[in-house]
Design a protein around this motif. Structure first.
Motif, PDB file in Angstrom:
ATOM      1  N   VAL A 185       0.855  -1.192   0.000  1.00 43.10           N
ATOM      2  CA  VAL A 185       0.000   0.000   0.000  1.00 43.10           C
ATOM      3  C   VAL A 185       0.892   1.244   0.000  1.00 43.10           C
ATOM      4  CG1 VAL A 185      -1.837   1.222   1.199  1.00 43.10           C
ATOM      5  CG2 VAL A 185      -1.753  -1.277   1.266  1.00 43.10           C
ATOM      6  N   PRO A 186       0.778   2.143  -0.990  1.00 44.71           N
ATOM      7  CA  PRO A 186       1.648   3.325  -1.034  1.00 44.71           C
ATOM      8  C   PRO A 186       1.311   4.305   0.086  1.00 44.71           C
ATOM      9  CG  PRO A 186      -0.023   3.453  -2.755  1.00 44.71           C
ATOM     10  CD  PRO A 186      -0.160   2.091  -2.135  1.00 44.71           C
ATOM     11  N   ARG A 187       2.339   4.984   0.569  1.00 45.63           N
ATOM     12  CA  ARG A 187       2.176   5.972   1.635  1.00 45.63           C
ATOM     13  C   ARG A 187       1.956   7.338   0.982  1.00 45.63           C
ATOM     14  NH1 ARG A 187       3.265   5.847   7.099  1.00 45.63           N
ATOM     15  NH2 ARG A 187       3.783   7.828   8.109  1.00 45.63           N
ATOM     16  N   THR A 188       0.707   7.660   0.695  1.00 51.40           N
ATOM     17  CA  THR A 188       0.372   8.899   0.000  1.00 51.40           C
ATOM     18  C   THR A 188      -0.914   9.475   0.569  1.00 51.40           C
ATOM     19  OG1 THR A 188      -0.255   9.832  -2.145  1.00 51.40           O
ATOM     20  CG2 THR A 188      -0.745   7.515  -1.790  1.00 51.40           C
ATOM     21  N   ALA A 189      -1.027  10.809   0.503  1.00 46.89           N
ATOM     22  CA  ALA A 189      -2.221  11.478   1.008  1.00 46.89           C
ATOM     23  C   ALA A 189      -3.421  11.257   0.106  1.00 46.89           C
ATOM     24  CB  ALA A 189      -1.946  12.983   1.155  1.00 46.89           C
ATOM     25  N   GLU A 190      -3.204  10.857  -1.132  1.00 45.82           N
ATOM     26  CA  GLU A 190      -4.313  10.645  -2.059  1.00 45.82           C
ATOM     27  C   GLU A 190      -5.091   9.373  -1.762  1.00 45.82           C
ATOM     28  OE1 GLU A 190      -2.525  10.649  -5.861  1.00 45.82           O
ATOM     29  OE2 GLU A 190      -1.941  12.768  -5.803  1.00 45.82           O
ATOM     30  N   LEU A 191      -4.539   8.486  -0.943  1.00 49.98           N
ATOM     31  CA  LEU A 191      -5.210   7.235  -0.608  1.00 49.98           C
ATOM     32  C   LEU A 191      -5.980   7.428   0.697  1.00 49.98           C
ATOM     33  CD1 LEU A 191      -5.539   4.325  -1.584  1.00 49.98           C
ATOM     34  CD2 LEU A 191      -3.586   3.702  -0.167  1.00 49.98           C
ATOM     35  N   ALA A 192      -7.311   7.643   0.582  1.00 45.23           N
ATOM     36  CA  ALA A 192      -8.142   7.923   1.747  1.00 45.23           C
ATOM     37  C   ALA A 192      -8.354   6.656   2.570  1.00 45.23           C
ATOM     38  CB  ALA A 192      -9.499   8.475   1.308  1.00 45.23           C
ATOM     39  N   PRO A 193      -8.491   6.796   3.907  1.00 42.91           N
ATOM     40  CA  PRO A 193      -8.751   5.622   4.736  1.00 42.91           C
ATOM     41  C   PRO A 193     -10.156   5.076   4.481  1.00 42.91           C
ATOM     42  CG  PRO A 193      -8.832   7.630   6.051  1.00 42.91           C
ATOM     43  CD  PRO A 193      -8.353   8.029   4.697  1.00 42.91           C
ATOM     44  N   GLY A 194     -10.305   3.771   4.678  1.00 41.76           N
ATOM     45  CA  GLY A 194     -11.591   3.109   4.461  1.00 41.76           C
ATOM     46  C   GLY A 194     -11.437   1.920   3.526  1.00 41.76           C
ATOM     47  N   GLU A 195     -12.568   1.376   3.075  1.00 46.46           N
ATOM     48  CA  GLU A 195     -12.555   0.207   2.212  1.00 46.46           C
ATOM     49  C   GLU A 195     -12.182   0.580   0.776  1.00 46.46           C
ATOM     50  OE1 GLU A 195     -16.128  -1.998   2.405  1.00 46.46           O
ATOM     51  OE2 GLU A 195     -15.890  -2.588   4.507  1.00 46.46           O
ATOM     52  N   LEU A 196     -11.287  -0.213   0.187  1.00 50.42           N
ATOM     53  CA  LEU A 196     -10.835   0.004  -1.180  1.00 50.42           C
ATOM     54  C   LEU A 196     -11.126  -1.273  -1.979  1.00 50.42           C
ATOM     55  CD1 LEU A 196      -9.277   1.929  -3.119  1.00 50.42           C
ATOM     56  CD2 LEU A 196      -7.229   0.645  -2.523  1.00 50.42           C
ATOM     57  N   PRO A 197     -12.172  -1.273  -2.827  1.00 47.49           N
ATOM     58  CA  PRO A 197     -12.500  -2.492  -3.586  1.00 47.49           C
ATOM     59  C   PRO A 197     -11.518  -2.727  -4.739  1.00 47.49           C
ATOM     60  CG  PRO A 197     -13.990  -0.705  -4.184  1.00 47.49           C
ATOM     61  CD  PRO A 197     -13.140  -0.179  -3.063  1.00 47.49           C
ATOM     62  N   PHE A 198     -11.239  -3.991  -5.015  1.00 45.66           N
ATOM     63  CA  PHE A 198     -10.446  -4.388  -6.170  1.00 45.66           C
ATOM     64  C   PHE A 198     -10.851  -5.803  -6.562  1.00 45.66           C
ATOM     65  CE2 PHE A 198      -8.183  -6.222  -2.701  1.00 45.66           C
ATOM     66  CZ  PHE A 198      -7.515  -7.331  -3.191  1.00 45.66           C
ATOM     67  N   ALA A 199     -10.331  -6.300  -7.676  1.00 43.57           N
ATOM     68  CA  ALA A 199     -10.705  -7.619  -8.165  1.00 43.57           C
ATOM     69  C   ALA A 199      -9.557  -8.210  -8.948  1.00 43.57           C
ATOM     70  CB  ALA A 199     -11.962  -7.526  -9.049  1.00 43.57           C
ATOM     71  N   ILE A 200      -9.707  -9.503  -9.284  1.00 40.06           N
ATOM     72  CA  ILE A 200      -8.730 -10.221 -10.106  1.00 40.06           C
ATOM     73  C   ILE A 200      -9.495 -10.939 -11.207  1.00 40.06           C
ATOM     74  CG2 ILE A 200      -7.029 -12.073 -10.184  1.00 40.06           C
ATOM     75  CD1 ILE A 200      -6.241 -11.373  -7.371  1.00 40.06           C
ATOM     76  N   ARG A 201      -9.119 -10.693 -12.461  1.00 36.18           N
ATOM     77  CA  ARG A 201      -9.742 -11.376 -13.589  1.00 36.18           C
ATOM     78  C   ARG A 201      -8.994 -12.680 -13.845  1.00 36.18           C
ATOM     79  NH1 ARG A 201      -9.326  -7.749 -17.365  1.00 36.18           N
ATOM     80  NH2 ARG A 201     -11.447  -6.933 -17.309  1.00 36.18           N
ATOM     81  N   VAL A 202      -9.743 -13.800 -13.830  1.00 35.82           N
ATOM     82  CA  VAL A 202      -9.197 -15.139 -14.063  1.00 35.82           C
ATOM     83  C   VAL A 202      -9.756 -15.627 -15.394  1.00 35.82           C
ATOM     84  CG1 VAL A 202      -8.913 -17.449 -13.134  1.00 35.82           C
ATOM     85  CG2 VAL A 202      -9.156 -15.502 -11.565  1.00 35.82           C
ATOM     86  N   VAL A 203      -8.880 -15.849 -16.396  1.00 32.92           N
ATOM     87  CA  VAL A 203      -9.304 -16.228 -17.751  1.00 32.92           C
ATOM     88  C   VAL A 203      -8.655 -17.557 -18.116  1.00 32.92           C
ATOM     89  CG1 VAL A 203      -9.411 -15.532 -20.172  1.00 32.92           C
ATOM     90  CG2 VAL A 203      -9.489 -13.804 -18.364  1.00 32.92           C
TER      91      VAL A 203
END
Length: 437
Positions: free
Chosen positions: A73-91
């Protein structure tokens, strides 16, 4: 052909600047051996410097495989605290129409951090000067900063005062604070004297702080050219007075400005000038070193994938350490599939690190530090050899036996190595000693 995938992430918050591990489970519910292309979707793909691909994951029919995916996780002010959704595409590699996209949410923690710098590195004046201090909230949560400014030397004849001493900044917000420097008492004559002024910002009850500084050059009230002119004029007046009152016809005594207990005024002026020139030279060398440090290389994390596949004849993959860095290897996560005769070899700078079979591949974590110099490489080599076919059945058999996974056909092996470590500068203020040297 059916496919099922599940993505699992830690429940506890992950502070920016630290890493977490996501676990991907893939089930092959079909009847043939299949390999699945993995692609990271969402903000975590940008954290990997555009390398969204996680390679391929081979799975035998009726089985399931798991892969661990480190997320820094990058240490930057642009990344707000809270839940951050992401996914992985499996093909599916056999049938691209077979796709699964498992989703999850990573909980981002809050952190406080700040930067402080001065607009000017040097100020000058006989009575006073001013400067601006820039404060910036580089965390992802609001922060209350306490600003303090003072001369570093207790002997400095300076009184420093900031217009504001407490500031509350939102994430990414920047503020400027004016700082006034007053000289008390001022110097009448002599060389300019540099005095260092320290500025600090602290928060969290003083547990965390950042600092900066600038130099105030105290000038004399009488400039050096004017002082020299006054000294020369005084010497001329004294010499004229001596000649005026000397007896006529006798040897004229030489005009002297030397006192009984010390050097003459001319020698004192010369010594003061030499001292001022030496101080200016020392300050210039310090500023040059600070300027060189601004563009120096910094330590940065590394995550990269090495993929080999005997089917596409890509039996070797490598990562070359960039110029100006050395790689400190932390761990290599390996997943592979193939017959028992297939082997994998992991090298670093031409030296073997680990050797294993494709049917029992496992992660590699060095017991001792592994340092790879610039220009050298981490390589993954694959040797996939088919097992010999079994003897032919007798004529009395009821029928021909069903072919096994490697009977009478070329062996197929695949492997993916996820390399994690740190790129450490070889030179500069951020370089670190190599423990292997």
């Amino acid at each position: 052909m059916t496919l099922r995938a599940e993505l699992i992430v830690p429940d506890e918050p992950v502070p920016p600047g630290e890493s977490a591990t996501a676990h991907l489970h893939v089930w092959n519910e079909g009847r043939i051996v299949d390999a699945y292309d993995l692609e990271l979707l969402g903000p975590p793909a940008q954290w990997r410097e555009g390398e969204a691909s996680l390679g391929q994951l081979p799975v035998y029919p009726g089985n399931h495989e798991k892969i661990n995916i480190p997320l820094l996780v990058p240490r930057t002010a642009e990344l707000a605290p809270g839940e951050l959704p992401f996914a992985i595409r499996v093909v599916s590699a056999e049938n691209p129409d077979v796709v699964a996209v498992p989703e999850a949410s990573l909980v981002i923690g809050a952190f406080q951090d700040a930067e402080i710098e001065t607009v000017r590195s040097r100020t000058a004046g006989a009575l006073w000067s001013s400067n601006l201090i820039v404060l910036r909230n580089t965390g992802n949560a609001p922060v209350t900063l306490r600003l303090r400014v003072s001369p570093e030397s207790p002997e400095a004849p300076l009184r420093v005062r900031a217009r504001r001493s407490r500031l509350q900044l939102a994430p990414g917000e920047k503020a400027r604070v004016a700082v006034g420097v007053r000289v008390h008492p001022p110097g009448l004559v002599g060389a300019a004297a540099p005095w260092k002024v320290a500025a600090g910002a602290e928060w969290g009850g003083g547990e965390q702080e950042r600092g900066a500084s600038f130099v105030h050059r105290q000038r004399a009230l009488l400039p050096k050219p004017l002082f020299k002119a006054l000294v020369a004029l005084a010497a001329v007046v004294v010499a004229a007075a001596v000649l005026w009152f000397s007896p006529v016809g006798k040897k004229t005594p030489a005009a002297k400005t030397e006192s009984a207990k010390g050097p003459s005024q001319a020698e004192a002026v010369e010594q003061a000038e030499k001292k001022a020139d030496a101080q200016e030279k020392e300050q210039k060398e310090l500023e040059e070193k600070q300027a060189e440090a601004v563009g120096a290389l910094r330590k940065q994390p590394l995550q990269t994938s090495l993929f080999v596949d005997s089917k596409s004849r890509k039996t070797s993959a490598r990562y070359k350490v960039p110029k100006g860095y050395r790689l400190v290897l932390k761990t290599v996560q390996i997943t592979a599939s193939g017959p028992e005769t297939g082997t994998l070899l992991l090298n670093a700078a031409g030296q073997p690190l680990a050797s294993m079979g494709t049917h029992n591949a496992k992660d590699f974590t060095p017991k001792a530090p592994v340092s790879v110099k610039a220009g050298s490489a981490i390589t993954l080599d694959l040797d996939c050899t088919a097992a010999p076919p079994p003897p032919a059945p007798s004529n009395g058999g009821a029928g021909a036996p069903s072919a096994g996974p490697g009977d009478g056909a070329a062996a197929t092996c695949t492997a993916t190595a996820l390399v994690s470590g740190d790129l450490v500068p070889l030179e500069g203020p951020f370089a670190e000693p190599d423990p292997l040297q």
